[in-house]
Design an enzyme around this catalytic site. Structure first.
Site, mmCIF file in Angstrom:
data_model
loop_
_atom_site.group_PDB
_atom_site.id
_atom_site.type_symbol
_atom_site.label_atom_id
_atom_site.label_comp_id
_atom_site.label_asym_id
_atom_site.label_seq_id
_atom_site.Cartn_x
_atom_site.Cartn_y
_atom_site.Cartn_z
ATOM 1 N N SER A 1 40.464 33.968 45.488
ATOM 2 C CA SER A 1 39.598 34.643 46.458
ATOM 3 C C SER A 1 38.166 34.547 45.964
ATOM 4 C CB SER A 1 40.009 36.116 46.555
ATOM 5 O OG SER A 1 39.036 36.875 47.240
ATOM 6 N N TYR B 1 41.695 44.453 42.478
ATOM 7 C CA TYR B 1 41.842 43.183 43.201
ATOM 8 C C TYR B 1 41.005 42.086 42.552
ATOM 9 C CZ TYR B 1 41.940 39.808 47.019
ATOM 10 O OH TYR B 1 42.099 38.669 47.752
ATOM 11 N N LYS C 1 42.007 38.439 40.469
ATOM 12 C CA LYS C 1 41.528 37.127 40.890
ATOM 13 C C LYS C 1 40.730 36.447 39.785
ATOM 14 C CE LYS C 1 43.570 37.579 44.765
ATOM 15 N NZ LYS C 1 44.808 36.836 44.991
#
Length: 132
Positions: A35, A48, A52
């Protein structure tokens, strides 16, 4: 063409098995989907974004480890994509004209794999043109 699509969950185990096969045949492709959050953090995105960032680091290590076996390890960093992410029912969100679709991500993957085996694209970021 041998392609394994992996994400941060279970990626290490899948890649371990793929890497054994790819080293034996002296060829392969591993595609990791991350991402844009893995390139730049954002407010309230600690968990999150850090996962990543970890996937990005893992991909770079695999690139260094597997390159001598002609294994291409490619990282794709999409910005906002219409998915079922965050939906407990697993239903894909309604299409929004200015957000990326799975089609654009699939196109990116195919495009990176179409390059002649003598080269590879280690990382590509795909942004929605105007998501606002």
């Amino acid at each position: 063409m041998n392609v394994y699509s992996v994400n941060v969950f279970g990626a290490a185990m899948m890649a371990k098995h793929a890497a054994v096969l790819f080293r034996k045949q002296n060829f392969g492709n591993i595609i990791n989907i991350s991402s844009t959050a893995g390139t730049k953090g954002f407010a309230n995105g600690t968990v999150y974004a850090s996962s990543k960032f970890a996937l990005r680091g893992m991909t770079q290590c695999w690139q260094a480890e597997l390159r001598k076996y002609n294994v291409r390890v490619i990282l794709i960093n999409p910005s906002e994509v219409i998915t079922a992410f965050g939906n407990g029912e697993g239903i894909e969100k309604k299409e929004v004209p200015n957000k990326l679709r799975s089609f654009e991500i699939a196109h990116t993957i195919v495009s990176t794999l179409e390059m002649d085996d003598r080269g590879f694209i280690p990382e590509v970021t795909v942004w929605a043109t105007n998501p606002f």
